[in-house]
Design an enzyme around this catalytic site. Structure first.
Site, short mmCIF file in Angstrom:
data_model
loop_
_atom_site.label_atom_id
_atom_site.label_comp_id
_atom_site.label_asym_id
_atom_site.label_seq_id
_atom_site.Cartn_x
_atom_site.Cartn_y
_atom_site.Cartn_z
N ILE A 92 0.80 -1.22 0.00
CA ILE A 92 0.00 0.00 0.00
C ILE A 92 0.84 1.27 0.00
O ILE A 92 0.35 2.35 -0.34
CB ILE A 92 -0.96 -0.01 1.22
CG1 ILE A 92 -2.06 1.05 1.08
CG2 ILE A 92 -0.18 0.18 2.50
CD1 ILE A 92 -2.98 0.87 -0.08
N TYR A 93 2.10 1.20 0.37
CA TYR A 93 2.93 2.40 0.44
C TYR A 93 3.08 3.01 -0.95
O TYR A 93 3.72 2.45 -1.83
CB TYR A 93 4.30 2.10 1.03
CG TYR A 93 4.30 1.66 2.48
CD1 TYR A 93 3.20 1.84 3.30
CD2 TYR A 93 5.43 1.06 3.03
CE1 TYR A 93 3.20 1.44 4.63
CE2 TYR A 93 5.44 0.65 4.36
CZ TYR A 93 4.33 0.83 5.15
OH TYR A 93 4.35 0.42 6.46
N ASN A 94 2.46 4.17 -1.12
CA ASN A 94 2.45 4.86 -2.41
C ASN A 94 2.01 3.94 -3.54
O ASN A 94 2.59 3.94 -4.62
CB ASN A 94 3.83 5.47 -2.68
CG ASN A 94 4.09 6.69 -1.81
OD1 ASN A 94 3.37 7.70 -1.89
ND2 ASN A 94 5.08 6.60 -0.94
N ALA A 95 0.97 3.15 -3.24
CA ALA A 95 0.32 2.30 -4.25
C ALA A 95 1.30 1.41 -4.99
O ALA A 95 1.21 1.21 -6.20
CB ALA A 95 -0.46 3.16 -5.25
N GLY A 96 2.23 0.84 -4.25
CA GLY A 96 3.19 -0.09 -4.83
C GLY A 96 4.51 0.54 -5.24
O GLY A 96 5.48 -0.19 -5.51
#
Length: 340
Positions: free
Chosen positions: A58-62
């Site tokens: 989930i961190y910056n959408a991958g």
């Protein structure tokens, strides 16, 4: 600088980890969009002796996983690589959670972004009380058997869920959770009352997050409420809250203690976390190379019993000033559960 003698055993696994892990939550568009700078931070951390890198899908959408994968090209074998799944990764309602269907796919997607054949520690990002833990543990056991992950872990699990998971693993022949990743800092000591004792009893390695209390321990006085993180998470920072006002008073006292001890508060905070015998390592999450360089010296910092006693007098063991700092909301306290 981490040395051979400073590495610790990760729970009852055969792994040894550095006192600090490098957290990659800030890698990417919503943290540090400079990919080259993020890659340099990974290399600086590894060169300083850090051997754990932690990220999440989930961190910056991958994007964080992609940056970490690029940074580890040619150095993958030297790193214990950890990532997580649970948060929504798209509009499809089934691209989230801890179901067998999603975890099987989430691992493959993380492997592709990370550019690796295996994940050392694959962690469930939050406890899901609506999904049978046996389903989740069964899926993780199969992923371990397939060689896609080496160990399974959790993040921000309540103590009772950790115990239940250990029982399920024993009674149903599942792989056990080897690690837990809870929030822990000078201003959030709640896990000392239950999670850390459970981890010690069951041999669960602890990789704690937010050792700087979300930025509180890098600022002075009311400056804590003036940051981009405070704008995103007002419940953790707004000073109209009784809990946050008590945190502010404790912060002032900790600044005074650090000054008298001749230790930068940032180093005091990081050294405090890794001083607990149940904590394997603390995850630091710098946004810039300068922040990383500022935090690295704390790996060698040892706090005296006198300083630890004075910390306890300011923030007693087990203290949680603001319930929002727990990192999860107890579903048993929801109105729909409590009322007929």
């Amino acid at each position: 600088m981490a040395t051979a003698t400073s590495f610790r055993r990760l729970g009852r696994t055969g792994l040894h980890v550095s006192p600090f892990a490098l957290g990659a939550m800030m890698f990417g568009a919503n943290g540090n969009p400079d990919r080259d700078a993020c890659i340099r931070m990974v290399h600086t951390a590894l060169d300083a002796g850090i051997n754990v890198v932690d990220t999440a899908d989930i961190y910056n959408a991958g994007e964080s996983e992609e940056i970490v994968g690029a940074a580890l090209a040619g150095r993958r074998d030297d790193v214990i690589l950890a990532t997580k799944a649970f948060r929504p990764m798209g509009e499809d309602v089934n691209r989230q959670g801890v179901s067998r269907r999603w975890l099987t796919r989430a691992v493959d997607e993380s492997l592709a972004r990370l550019g690796t054949d295996w994940i050392d520690i694959f962690q469930i990002h939050r406890y899901d009380h609506e999904t049978d833990q046996d389903e989740t543990l069964g899926a993780l056991s199969d992923l371990i058997a397939a060689g896609k992950i080496r160990y399974a872990g959790t993040s921000t699990y309540p103590a009772q869920a950790l115990v239940e998971a250990q029982w399920i693993s024993e009674r149903r022949g599942r792989e056990r959770y080897a690690t837990e990743q809870p929030p822990y800092s000078l201003l959030n000591r709640g896990i000392e009352a239950d999670v850390l004792p459970v981890c010690r009893d069951y041999g669960i390695g602890v990789l704690s997050w937010s050792p700087l209390a979300g930025g509180w321990l890098t600022r002075r006085g009311r400056d804590v409420a003036r940051s981009s993180r405070a704008e995103r998470l007002p419940q953790l920072f707004e000073l109209e809250s009784d809990g946050n006002r008590r945190k502010l008073a404790a912060l002032d006292a900790l600044h005074e203690l650090a000054g008298e001890a001749g230790i930068p508060l940032l180093e005091l905070a990081l050294a405090f976390v890794v001083n607990h015998p149940a904590v394997s390592c603390a995850i630091i999450g710098p946004r810039t190379p300068e922040q990383l360089e500022e935090q690295l010296p704390a790996m060698a910092r040892v706090l005296s019993p006198d300083v630890l006693d004075r910390i306890d007098a300011i923030v007693p063991p087990g203290t949680v000033f603001n319930p929002a700092d727990f990192g999860w909301d107890n579903p048993a306290l929801a109105a729909g559960v409590r009322r007929r």
